[in-house]
Design an enzyme around this catalytic site. Structure first.
Site, PDB file in Angstrom:
ATOM      1  CE  LYS A 102      -4.258  -1.714   2.053  1.00  0.00           C
ATOM      2  NZ  LYS A 102      -5.130  -1.667   3.221  1.00  0.00           N
ATOM      3  CE  LYS A 117     -12.404  -1.767   2.116  1.00  0.00           C
ATOM      4  NZ  LYS A 117     -12.806  -1.564   3.516  1.00  0.00           N
ATOM      5  CE  LYS A 133      -6.171  -7.193   0.118  1.00  0.00           C
ATOM      6  NZ  LYS A 133      -6.279  -6.831   1.476  1.00  0.00           N
TER       7      LYS A 133
HETATM    8  P1  TYM Z   1     -10.076  -4.355   5.824  1.00  0.00           P
HETATM    9  O1  TYM Z   1     -10.963  -3.187   6.049  1.00  0.00           O
HETATM   10  O2  TYM Z   1      -9.032  -4.260   4.770  1.00  0.00           O
HETATM   11  O3  TYM Z   1     -10.956  -5.626   5.510  1.00  0.00           O
HETATM   12  C1  TYM Z   1     -12.017  -6.010   6.373  1.00  0.00           C
HETATM   13  C2  TYM Z   1     -12.110  -7.516   6.469  1.00  0.00           C
HETATM   14  O4  TYM Z   1     -12.347  -8.071   5.172  1.00  0.00           O
HETATM   15  C3  TYM Z   1     -11.375  -9.070   4.888  1.00  0.00           C
HETATM   16  N1  TYM Z   1     -11.084  -9.033   3.441  1.00  0.00           N
HETATM   17  C4  TYM Z   1     -11.120 -10.111   2.655  1.00  0.00           C
HETATM   18  N2  TYM Z   1     -11.375 -11.419   2.898  1.00  0.00           N
HETATM   19  C5  TYM Z   1     -11.318 -12.270   1.856  1.00  0.00           C
HETATM   20  N3  TYM Z   1     -11.017 -11.879   0.576  1.00  0.00           N
HETATM   21  C6  TYM Z   1     -10.745 -10.591   0.290  1.00  0.00           C
HETATM   22  N4  TYM Z   1     -10.475 -10.203  -0.954  1.00  0.00           N
HETATM   23  C7  TYM Z   1     -10.791  -9.635   1.356  1.00  0.00           C
HETATM   24  N5  TYM Z   1     -10.580  -8.294   1.418  1.00  0.00           N
HETATM   25  C8  TYM Z   1     -10.756  -7.940   2.709  1.00  0.00           C
HETATM   26  C9  TYM Z   1     -10.146  -8.668   5.695  1.00  0.00           C
HETATM   27  O5  TYM Z   1      -9.295  -9.765   5.918  1.00  0.00           O
HETATM   28  C10 TYM Z   1     -10.790  -8.150   6.967  1.00  0.00           C
HETATM   29  O6  TYM Z   1     -11.101  -9.212   7.841  1.00  0.00           O
HETATM   30  N6  TYM Z   1      -6.805  -4.221   9.624  1.00  0.00           N
HETATM   31  C11 TYM Z   1      -8.143  -4.619   9.239  1.00  0.00           C
HETATM   32  C12 TYM Z   1      -9.209  -3.980  10.073  1.00  0.00           C
HETATM   33  C13 TYM Z   1      -8.996  -4.074  11.543  1.00  0.00           C
HETATM   34  C14 TYM Z   1      -9.284  -5.185  12.368  1.00  0.00           C
HETATM   35  C15 TYM Z   1      -8.982  -4.762  13.681  1.00  0.00           C
HETATM   36  C16 TYM Z   1      -9.748  -6.460  12.118  1.00  0.00           C
HETATM   37  C17 TYM Z   1      -8.564  -3.075  12.346  1.00  0.00           C
HETATM   38  N7  TYM Z   1      -8.548  -3.479  13.614  1.00  0.00           N
HETATM   39  C18 TYM Z   1      -9.127  -5.632  14.779  1.00  0.00           C
HETATM   40  C19 TYM Z   1      -9.904  -7.325  13.204  1.00  0.00           C
HETATM   41  C20 TYM Z   1      -9.591  -6.901  14.503  1.00  0.00           C
HETATM   42  C21 TYM Z   1      -8.385  -4.205   7.797  1.00  0.00           C
HETATM   43  O7  TYM Z   1      -7.743  -3.333   7.278  1.00  0.00           O
HETATM   44  O8  TYM Z   1      -9.424  -4.833   7.203  1.00  0.00           O
END
Ligand code: TYM
Length: 329
Positions: free
Chosen positions: A112, A198, A195
Protein backbone atom coordinates in the site's frame (compact mmCIF):
# COMPACT_ATOMS: atom_id res chain seq x y z
CA UNK A 1 -18.00 -16.70 27.22
CA UNK A 2 -15.21 -16.01 24.74
CA UNK A 3 -14.73 -12.59 23.24
CA UNK A 4 -14.58 -11.72 19.55
CA UNK A 5 -13.44 -8.53 17.89
CA UNK A 6 -13.38 -7.62 14.24
CA UNK A 7 -13.58 -4.43 12.21
CA UNK A 8 -13.65 -3.12 8.68
CA UNK A 9 -12.11 0.11 7.44
CA UNK A 10 -14.75 2.63 6.37
CA UNK A 11 -13.12 3.52 3.09
CA UNK A 12 -16.18 3.56 0.84
CA UNK A 13 -17.75 0.48 -0.64
CA UNK A 14 -17.67 -2.82 1.16
CA UNK A 15 -17.29 -5.67 -1.28
CA UNK A 16 -17.87 -9.39 -1.71
CA UNK A 17 -14.37 -10.11 -0.37
CA UNK A 18 -15.16 -8.38 2.93
CA UNK A 19 -18.50 -10.14 3.02
CA UNK A 20 -17.44 -13.71 2.27
CA UNK A 21 -14.07 -13.33 3.98
CA UNK A 22 -15.58 -12.43 7.32
CA UNK A 23 -18.65 -10.15 7.60
CA UNK A 24 -21.17 -12.82 6.50
CA UNK A 25 -20.42 -14.85 9.62
CA UNK A 26 -20.45 -12.09 12.21
CA UNK A 27 -24.18 -12.30 12.92
CA UNK A 28 -23.81 -15.98 13.83
CA UNK A 29 -21.13 -15.18 16.41
CA UNK A 30 -23.42 -12.84 18.31
CA UNK A 31 -25.26 -15.58 20.18
CA UNK A 32 -22.16 -17.55 21.10
CA UNK A 33 -19.62 -14.88 21.98
CA UNK A 34 -19.23 -11.46 23.53
CA UNK A 35 -18.76 -9.41 20.35
CA UNK A 36 -17.07 -6.08 19.61
CA UNK A 37 -17.44 -4.72 16.09
CA UNK A 38 -15.70 -1.36 15.67
CA UNK A 39 -15.80 0.71 12.52
CA UNK A 40 -12.07 1.27 12.30
CA UNK A 41 -11.86 4.85 11.10
CA UNK A 42 -8.42 5.41 12.66
CA UNK A 43 -7.19 2.72 10.28
CA UNK A 44 -8.95 4.33 7.35
CA UNK A 45 -6.96 7.57 7.65
CA UNK A 46 -3.75 5.65 6.92
CA UNK A 47 -4.91 5.76 3.29
CA UNK A 48 -4.93 9.60 3.45
CA UNK A 49 -7.35 12.25 4.65
CA UNK A 50 -10.42 12.89 2.52
CA UNK A 51 -13.29 15.32 2.36
CA UNK A 52 -15.07 15.65 5.73
CA UNK A 53 -18.58 14.79 4.45
CA UNK A 54 -17.35 11.73 2.59
CA UNK A 55 -15.43 10.55 5.66
CA UNK A 56 -18.50 10.83 7.87
CA UNK A 57 -20.72 9.19 5.25
CA UNK A 58 -18.30 6.29 4.91
CA UNK A 59 -18.72 5.60 8.61
CA UNK A 60 -22.50 5.56 8.19
CA UNK A 61 -22.14 3.28 5.16
CA UNK A 62 -20.06 0.77 7.08
CA UNK A 63 -22.43 0.83 10.01
CA UNK A 64 -25.33 0.31 7.59
CA UNK A 65 -23.49 -2.73 6.19
CA UNK A 66 -22.94 -4.16 9.67
CA UNK A 67 -26.65 -3.84 10.41
CA UNK A 68 -27.80 -5.05 7.00
CA UNK A 69 -25.84 -8.27 7.44
CA UNK A 70 -27.57 -8.97 10.73
CA UNK A 71 -25.56 -7.33 13.51
CA UNK A 72 -27.79 -6.41 16.38
CA UNK A 73 -26.74 -3.52 18.65
CA UNK A 74 -28.56 -5.23 21.52
CA UNK A 75 -26.32 -8.27 21.21
CA UNK A 76 -23.02 -6.77 20.04
CA UNK A 77 -21.04 -3.69 20.88
CA UNK A 78 -20.88 -1.71 17.65
CA UNK A 79 -18.86 1.50 17.81
CA UNK A 80 -16.60 3.97 16.04
CA UNK A 81 -12.96 3.32 16.86
CA UNK A 82 -11.95 6.99 17.11
CA UNK A 83 -14.64 7.55 19.77
CA UNK A 84 -12.58 5.50 22.20
CA UNK A 85 -9.35 7.33 22.96
CA UNK A 86 -7.85 4.26 24.67
CA UNK A 87 -7.08 2.70 21.26
CA UNK A 88 -4.47 5.37 20.62
CA UNK A 89 -3.10 5.29 24.14
CA UNK A 90 -2.61 1.52 24.06
CA UNK A 91 -1.21 1.81 20.54
CA UNK A 92 1.56 4.03 21.89
CA UNK A 93 2.36 1.63 24.71
CA UNK A 94 2.52 -1.30 22.30
CA UNK A 95 4.68 0.73 19.89
CA UNK A 96 7.39 0.36 22.45
CA UNK A 97 7.17 -3.42 22.28
CA UNK A 98 6.64 -3.98 18.55
CA UNK A 99 9.97 -4.33 16.80
CA UNK A 100 10.85 -2.56 13.55
CA UNK A 101 12.24 -5.80 12.12
CA UNK A 102 8.84 -7.43 12.49
CA UNK A 103 6.97 -4.43 11.10
CA UNK A 104 9.30 -4.39 8.09
CA UNK A 105 7.93 -7.80 7.15
CA UNK A 106 4.31 -6.70 6.96
CA UNK A 107 3.24 -7.13 3.35
CA UNK A 108 0.37 -4.64 3.54
CA UNK A 109 2.76 -1.76 4.12
CA UNK A 110 4.80 -2.79 1.11
CA UNK A 111 1.76 -3.18 -1.13
CA UNK A 112 0.00 0.00 0.00
CA UNK A 113 2.89 2.42 0.35
CA UNK A 114 3.70 4.77 -2.54
CA UNK A 115 6.53 3.86 -4.92
CA UNK A 116 8.74 6.39 -3.25
CA UNK A 117 8.76 5.13 0.33
CA UNK A 118 9.99 8.49 1.62
CA UNK A 119 6.41 9.65 1.07
CA UNK A 120 4.80 6.78 2.98
CA UNK A 121 3.24 7.95 6.24
CA UNK A 122 4.13 6.67 9.69
CA UNK A 123 0.51 5.68 10.36
CA UNK A 124 0.48 3.22 7.46
CA UNK A 125 3.68 1.64 8.74
CA UNK A 126 2.47 1.48 12.32
CA UNK A 127 -1.04 0.32 11.45
CA UNK A 128 -0.57 -3.33 12.56
CA UNK A 129 0.31 -2.07 16.05
CA UNK A 130 -2.95 -0.12 16.18
CA UNK A 131 -4.76 -3.31 15.18
CA UNK A 132 -2.98 -5.15 18.00
CA UNK A 133 -4.19 -2.41 20.37
CA UNK A 134 -7.79 -2.86 19.13
CA UNK A 135 -7.62 -6.55 19.90
CA UNK A 136 -5.80 -6.37 23.25
CA UNK A 137 -7.97 -3.51 24.52
CA UNK A 138 -11.03 -5.76 24.63
CA UNK A 139 -9.23 -8.88 25.85
CA UNK A 140 -10.33 -10.78 22.76
CA UNK A 141 -9.89 -14.53 22.28
CA UNK A 142 -10.88 -14.82 18.64
CA UNK A 143 -10.51 -12.51 15.67
CA UNK A 144 -12.55 -13.31 12.55
CA UNK A 145 -10.66 -11.98 9.52
CA UNK A 146 -9.68 -12.79 5.96
CA UNK A 147 -6.33 -14.33 5.21
CA UNK A 148 -4.64 -10.99 4.44
CA UNK A 149 -4.85 -10.10 8.15
CA UNK A 150 -3.09 -13.21 9.46
CA UNK A 151 0.29 -11.46 9.62
CA UNK A 152 -1.25 -8.84 11.88
CA UNK A 153 -2.69 -11.49 14.17
CA UNK A 154 0.75 -13.10 14.42
CA UNK A 155 2.30 -9.75 15.24
CA UNK A 156 -0.33 -9.21 17.94
CA UNK A 157 0.55 -12.56 19.53
CA UNK A 158 4.18 -11.61 19.34
CA UNK A 159 3.52 -8.36 21.21
CA UNK A 160 1.41 -10.23 23.77
CA UNK A 161 4.24 -12.74 24.28
CA UNK A 162 6.84 -10.01 24.83
CA UNK A 163 4.61 -8.12 27.27
CA UNK A 164 3.82 -11.23 29.32
CA UNK A 165 7.45 -12.28 29.28
CA UNK A 166 8.67 -8.91 30.51
CA UNK A 167 6.19 -8.67 33.36
CA UNK A 168 6.30 -12.38 34.14
CA UNK A 169 2.52 -12.38 34.16
CA UNK A 170 0.06 -14.00 31.82
CA UNK A 171 -2.19 -11.01 31.86
CA UNK A 172 -2.64 -10.76 28.09
CA UNK A 173 -4.30 -13.70 26.35
CA UNK A 174 -3.06 -15.15 23.11
CA UNK A 175 -5.51 -14.71 20.28
CA UNK A 176 -6.60 -16.88 17.40
CA UNK A 177 -7.82 -15.93 13.95
CA UNK A 178 -11.17 -17.27 12.78
CA UNK A 179 -10.88 -17.92 9.05
CA UNK A 180 -13.61 -18.88 6.59
CA UNK A 181 -11.71 -21.62 4.87
CA UNK A 182 -13.44 -21.62 1.52
CA UNK A 183 -13.55 -17.84 1.25
CA UNK A 184 -10.62 -16.57 3.28
CA UNK A 185 -9.22 -14.97 0.13
CA UNK A 186 -11.58 -13.75 -2.60
CA UNK A 187 -9.68 -12.54 -5.62
CA UNK A 188 -10.12 -9.65 -8.04
CA UNK A 189 -12.43 -10.31 -11.01
CA UNK A 190 -9.79 -8.83 -13.33
CA UNK A 191 -6.70 -10.62 -12.05
CA UNK A 192 -6.81 -13.87 -10.10
CA UNK A 193 -3.42 -13.16 -8.53
CA UNK A 194 -4.66 -10.10 -6.60
CA UNK A 195 -7.18 -10.08 -3.79
CA UNK A 196 -10.49 -8.32 -4.33
CA UNK A 197 -9.94 -4.91 -2.82
CA UNK A 198 -11.40 -1.45 -2.34
CA UNK A 199 -8.15 0.09 -3.49
CA UNK A 200 -8.01 -1.54 -6.95
CA UNK A 201 -8.74 1.19 -9.46
CA UNK A 202 -11.21 -0.66 -11.66
CA UNK A 203 -14.68 -1.04 -10.14
CA UNK A 204 -15.14 -4.02 -12.49
CA UNK A 205 -12.64 -5.92 -10.32
CA UNK A 206 -15.06 -6.24 -7.40
CA UNK A 207 -18.71 -6.75 -6.49
CA UNK A 208 -19.79 -4.03 -4.06
CA UNK A 209 -22.53 -4.81 -1.58
CA UNK A 210 -24.58 -1.95 -3.04
CA UNK A 211 -24.19 -2.92 -6.72
CA UNK A 212 -27.41 -3.22 -8.71
CA UNK A 213 -28.60 -6.47 -10.25
CA UNK A 214 -27.61 -5.26 -13.71
CA UNK A 215 -24.14 -4.25 -12.61
CA UNK A 216 -23.49 -7.55 -10.83
CA UNK A 217 -24.59 -9.39 -13.97
CA UNK A 218 -22.30 -7.31 -16.13
CA UNK A 219 -19.30 -7.66 -13.79
CA UNK A 220 -19.61 -11.45 -13.61
CA UNK A 221 -20.16 -11.95 -17.33
CA UNK A 222 -17.13 -9.74 -18.01
CA UNK A 223 -15.01 -11.30 -15.26
CA UNK A 224 -11.72 -12.47 -16.65
CA UNK A 225 -11.55 -16.22 -17.29
CA UNK A 226 -9.51 -18.24 -19.78
CA UNK A 227 -9.73 -20.18 -23.01
CA UNK A 228 -10.91 -23.45 -21.53
CA UNK A 229 -14.53 -24.40 -22.21
CA UNK A 230 -14.97 -26.65 -19.18
CA UNK A 231 -14.79 -26.01 -15.48
CA UNK A 232 -13.22 -29.32 -14.54
CA UNK A 233 -9.87 -29.05 -16.32
CA UNK A 234 -6.70 -27.88 -14.57
CA UNK A 235 -8.54 -25.51 -12.26
CA UNK A 236 -5.44 -25.13 -10.09
CA UNK A 237 -3.69 -23.41 -13.01
CA UNK A 238 -6.63 -21.08 -13.73
CA UNK A 239 -6.75 -18.58 -10.86
CA UNK A 240 -9.59 -16.43 -12.23
CA UNK A 241 -11.91 -19.36 -12.91
CA UNK A 242 -10.93 -21.00 -9.64
CA UNK A 243 -11.93 -17.79 -7.86
CA UNK A 244 -15.37 -17.80 -9.47
CA UNK A 245 -15.91 -21.45 -8.51
CA UNK A 246 -14.81 -20.55 -5.00
CA UNK A 247 -17.35 -17.70 -4.80
CA UNK A 248 -20.08 -20.02 -6.12
CA UNK A 249 -19.17 -22.64 -3.54
CA UNK A 250 -19.00 -20.13 -0.66
CA UNK A 251 -22.47 -18.79 -1.44
CA UNK A 252 -24.24 -22.09 -2.18
CA UNK A 253 -22.22 -24.32 0.20
CA UNK A 254 -21.90 -26.84 -2.66
CA UNK A 255 -18.50 -28.46 -2.93
CA UNK A 256 -16.21 -27.35 -5.74
CA UNK A 257 -16.20 -30.88 -7.14
CA UNK A 258 -20.00 -30.92 -7.36
CA UNK A 259 -20.01 -27.54 -9.08
CA UNK A 260 -17.43 -28.73 -11.59
CA UNK A 261 -19.48 -31.85 -12.31
CA UNK A 262 -22.69 -29.88 -12.64
CA UNK A 263 -21.22 -27.57 -15.29
CA UNK A 264 -19.11 -30.18 -17.09
CA UNK A 265 -21.24 -30.15 -20.21
CA UNK A 266 -22.73 -26.69 -19.89
CA UNK A 267 -19.66 -24.54 -20.31
CA UNK A 268 -18.34 -21.39 -18.70
CA UNK A 269 -20.97 -18.98 -19.99
CA UNK A 270 -23.85 -20.82 -18.35
CA UNK A 271 -21.78 -21.11 -15.17
CA UNK A 272 -21.20 -17.36 -15.12
CA UNK A 273 -24.88 -16.62 -15.73
CA UNK A 274 -25.89 -18.85 -12.83
CA UNK A 275 -23.15 -17.41 -10.61
CA UNK A 276 -24.40 -13.87 -11.33
CA UNK A 277 -27.93 -14.92 -10.28
CA UNK A 278 -26.64 -16.49 -7.06
CA UNK A 279 -24.65 -13.38 -6.15
CA UNK A 280 -27.63 -11.16 -6.94
CA UNK A 281 -29.85 -13.30 -4.72
CA UNK A 282 -27.44 -12.93 -1.78
CA UNK A 283 -26.15 -9.41 -2.22
CA UNK A 284 -29.00 -7.22 -3.46
CA UNK A 285 -31.16 -7.65 -0.33
CA UNK A 286 -28.14 -6.54 1.72
CA UNK A 287 -27.61 -3.52 -0.55
CA UNK A 288 -31.29 -2.60 -0.20
CA UNK A 289 -31.20 -2.88 3.60
CA UNK A 290 -27.98 -0.85 3.67
CA UNK A 291 -29.68 1.98 1.80
CA UNK A 292 -32.56 1.95 4.24
CA UNK A 293 -30.29 2.09 7.30
CA UNK A 294 -28.08 4.69 5.65
CA UNK A 295 -31.06 7.01 5.25
CA UNK A 296 -31.88 6.90 8.95
CA UNK A 297 -28.97 8.91 10.37
CA UNK A 298 -30.68 9.46 13.74
CA UNK A 299 -30.89 5.73 14.29
CA UNK A 300 -27.27 5.29 13.24
CA UNK A 301 -26.09 8.12 15.51
CA UNK A 302 -27.93 6.49 18.38
CA UNK A 303 -26.19 3.17 17.82
CA UNK A 304 -22.79 4.88 17.72
CA UNK A 305 -23.48 6.81 20.86
CA UNK A 306 -24.66 3.71 22.79
CA UNK A 307 -21.76 1.69 21.41
CA UNK A 308 -19.35 4.36 22.57
CA UNK A 309 -20.49 4.22 26.17
CA UNK A 310 -20.49 0.42 26.26
CA UNK A 311 -17.09 0.00 24.58
CA UNK A 312 -15.50 2.69 26.71
CA UNK A 313 -16.29 0.78 29.92
CA UNK A 314 -14.26 -2.21 28.74
CA UNK A 315 -11.51 -0.13 27.17
CA UNK A 316 -11.00 1.96 30.28
CA UNK A 317 -10.90 -1.05 32.59
CA UNK A 318 -8.51 -3.08 30.44
CA UNK A 319 -6.17 -0.20 29.73
CA UNK A 320 -6.03 0.62 33.43
CA UNK A 321 -5.05 -2.99 34.13
CA UNK A 322 -2.20 -2.72 31.68
CA UNK A 323 -1.08 0.68 32.99
CA UNK A 324 -1.20 -0.73 36.48
CA UNK A 325 1.11 -3.59 35.55
CA UNK A 326 3.54 -1.20 33.88
CA UNK A 327 3.53 1.03 36.95
CA UNK A 328 1.88 4.03 35.34
CA UNK A 329 -0.90 4.05 37.91
P1 TYM B 1 -10.08 -4.36 5.82
O1 TYM B 1 -10.96 -3.19 6.05
O2 TYM B 1 -9.03 -4.26 4.77
O3 TYM B 1 -10.96 -5.63 5.51
C1 TYM B 1 -12.02 -6.01 6.37
C2 TYM B 1 -12.11 -7.52 6.47
O4 TYM B 1 -12.35 -8.07 5.17
C3 TYM B 1 -11.38 -9.07 4.89
N1 TYM B 1 -11.08 -9.03 3.44
C4 TYM B 1 -11.12 -10.11 2.65
N2 TYM B 1 -11.38 -11.42 2.90
C5 TYM B 1 -11.32 -12.27 1.86
N3 TYM B 1 -11.02 -11.88 0.58
C6 TYM B 1 -10.74 -10.59 0.29
N4 TYM B 1 -10.47 -10.20 -0.95
C7 TYM B 1 -10.79 -9.63 1.36
N5 TYM B 1 -10.58 -8.29 1.42
C8 TYM B 1 -10.76 -7.94 2.71
C9 TYM B 1 -10.15 -8.67 5.70
O5 TYM B 1 -9.29 -9.77 5.92
C10 TYM B 1 -10.79 -8.15 6.97
O6 TYM B 1 -11.10 -9.21 7.84
N6 TYM B 1 -6.81 -4.22 9.62
C11 TYM B 1 -8.14 -4.62 9.24
C12 TYM B 1 -9.21 -3.98 10.07
C13 TYM B 1 -9.00 -4.07 11.54
C14 TYM B 1 -9.28 -5.19 12.37
C15 TYM B 1 -8.98 -4.76 13.68
C16 TYM B 1 -9.75 -6.46 12.12
C17 TYM B 1 -8.56 -3.07 12.35
N7 TYM B 1 -8.55 -3.48 13.61
C18 TYM B 1 -9.13 -5.63 14.78
C19 TYM B 1 -9.90 -7.33 13.20
C20 TYM B 1 -9.59 -6.90 14.50
C21 TYM B 1 -8.39 -4.20 7.80
O7 TYM B 1 -7.74 -3.33 7.28
O8 TYM B 1 -9.42 -4.83 7.20
Amino acid sequence: MKTIISGIQPTGNLHLGNYLGTLAKWNEYQTEYKCFFPIVDLHAITAGFINKETFKNNIYKSLAAYLATGLDPKKSIIFQQSNIAEHCELFWILSNIAQMGKLNRMTQFKSKSPENQQHAVLGLYAYPVLMAADIILYNADLVPVGEDQIQHIELTNDIIGSFNHHYQENILKNIQPLLQNSSKRIMSLRNGENKMSKSEESDMSRINLTDSKELIHKKILKAKTDLYYNLDQDLDKRPETQNLVNIFSSLTKESEIDIQKQYRSQGLKKFKQDLAEIIIEHITPIGKAMNEYYNDKNYLDNILSNGKSKASEYAERNLNNIKNIIGMI
